[in-house]
Design a protein around this motif. Structure first.
Motif, short mmCIF file in Angstrom:
data_model
loop_
_atom_site.label_atom_id
_atom_site.label_comp_id
_atom_site.label_asym_id
_atom_site.label_seq_id
_atom_site.Cartn_x
_atom_site.Cartn_y
_atom_site.Cartn_z
N ASP A 268 -19.75 -18.99 15.26
CA ASP A 268 -21.00 -18.22 15.24
C ASP A 268 -20.88 -17.07 14.24
N ARG A 269 -21.72 -17.11 13.23
CA ARG A 269 -21.66 -16.12 12.16
C ARG A 269 -22.89 -15.21 12.20
N SER A 270 -23.53 -15.09 13.36
CA SER A 270 -24.69 -14.20 13.46
C SER A 270 -24.25 -12.75 13.28
N LYS A 271 -25.06 -11.99 12.59
CA LYS A 271 -24.71 -10.62 12.24
C LYS A 271 -24.94 -9.70 13.43
N THR A 272 -23.89 -8.96 13.79
CA THR A 272 -23.98 -8.03 14.93
C THR A 272 -23.79 -6.58 14.53
N GLY A 273 -23.57 -6.31 13.27
CA GLY A 273 -23.35 -4.94 12.82
C GLY A 273 -23.47 -4.84 11.32
N PRO A 274 -23.27 -3.64 10.78
CA PRO A 274 -23.38 -3.48 9.32
C PRO A 274 -22.27 -4.24 8.60
N THR A 275 -22.61 -4.71 7.43
CA THR A 275 -21.64 -5.45 6.62
C THR A 275 -20.65 -4.49 6.00
#
Length: 361
Positions: free
Chosen positions: A258-265
């Motif tokens: 799962d590569r869903s974004k959960t925070g700043p890059t």
């Protein structure tokens, strides 16, 4: 298990799932005995040469014990028997080693049955005299006997399947393969590398063969019979309906996480990090001993060379200040510490040509 020409044995693991699909576990392995087979080939040539000479001496002597060549005939006969014994011992050791390797692979994989090509169903046609001779010298029958013996000790069954088209058809779609020389030479026809034009499958010829053997054996389990004479488990014939299902499912890629974004890059620099040490090296002691300090060596010399501290004159290569130490050019002071050069002419005073001149009396 698949019989190879140079590798002798190629093996791999296949698994039959509850839904009827067959998958291959891993890429398999190969049992290589190149050195032993080369020695076996040399002994075979030697035995054939001795056998020819023995037949010639037999024709010359005609069974006469008083003939001058009768003693030589006896010596050659004894040597021929010795070479045959060496070949027999070598074949026996090779058979036990190959069978032990095959059973160990099955134990490590947790297999319940070993499927091998039926040697009696192999047809060596259009392969040439040399190729047929090499194939007959690989003691496959002895390997099968040892394999059954070792597998029975650990509760693993050994069954043979028909060898027809195991190397010809693709293990994933049963379409005839194209055999090439190497994966990077797809236009050169040969027998080592197999390419499927239908599904894109490609691998070593022996790898595709053991996959076909495993799939055929797993789908024809109900057709396995036991021979009355030898007690071996054999699949005598191939059923077309079951053969159509004897395919190995293609290997799927790894499941993506799962590569869903959960925070700043996290910021990344476009310039790659230099390949150098992050921390400076430890400072070494002053003097000729110790480690070189961090960074490049200084090009400017702050002190004079070692040879200049020895009070050299114009004509002196080196004058020792203590006892004789013939360490030569290692000190940067010439080839010898006691050597002196010839004085140059400009250091000598000019000769006086007018001292002895005057009038004659």
């Amino acid at each position: 298990m698949d019989w190879g020409l140079n590798t002798l044995l190629s093996a791999g693991v296949a698994r039959l799932h509850d839904n009827g699909t067959i998958t291959a576990v891993g890429a398999g392995g190969m049992f290589r005995a190149t050195g032993v087979l080369a020695k076996q080939h040399r002994l075979r040539h030697l035995s054939e040469h001795l056998h020819a000479k023995i037949d010639q001496y037999q024709r010359i002597t005609s069974g006469d014990d008083q003939h001058p060549l009768a003693a030589k005939h006896v010596v050659l006969t004894e040597e021929f028997r010795h070479v045959c014994d060496r070949r027999s011992n070598l074949n026996d050791a090779l058979a036990w080693s190959a069978a032990r390797w095959a059973v160990d692979q099955a134990i490590a994989a947790g297999a319940t049955v070993i499927y091998v090509e039926d040697l009696r169903s192999m047809e060596a046609k259009s392969m040439g005299r040399t190729m047929n001779t090499r194939m007959s010298q690989q003691v496959r029958g002895q390997i099968m006997d040892r394999m059954r013996h070792l597998a029975a000790e650990v509760g693993i069954a050994v069954a043979t399947v028909p060898a027809r088209n195991t190397s010809k058809h693709c293990p994933q779609c049963l379409v005839p393969l194209r055999h090439r020389k190497a994966p990077d030479r797809p236009t050169v026809a040969d027998w080592k590398w197999a390419i499927c034009a239908s599904c894109g499958y490609q691998s070593d010829r022996d790898t595709g063969a053991w996959k076909r053997i495993a799939a055929r054996g797993l789908t024809h389990q109900a057709k396995t019979v036991t021979e009355r004479t030898s007690g071996a488990m054999v699949i005598r014939s191939v059923v077309d309906k079951l053969e159509a299902k004897a395919v190995v499912a293609p290997t799927t890629g790894k499941t993506s996480r799962d590569r869903s974004k959960t925070g700043p890059t996290r910021p990344r620099s476009t310039r790659p990090a230099p390949r150098r040490r992050r921390a400076p090296s430890p400072t070494g002691p002053y003097g000729p001993a110790g480690k070189r300090p961090e960074g490049h060596a200084h090009t400017g010399r702050r002190r004079l060379p070692r040879a200049a501290h020895r009070y050299q004159g114009v004509t002196t290569i080196s004058t020792p200040s203590s006892q004789h130490r013939p360490r030569g050019a290692a000190l940067g002071a010439g080839f010898h510490l006691h050597a002196h050069a010839t004085p140059p002419r400009w250091t000598e005073p000019a000769p006086d040509t007018t001292s002895y001149t005057g009038s004659l009396s």
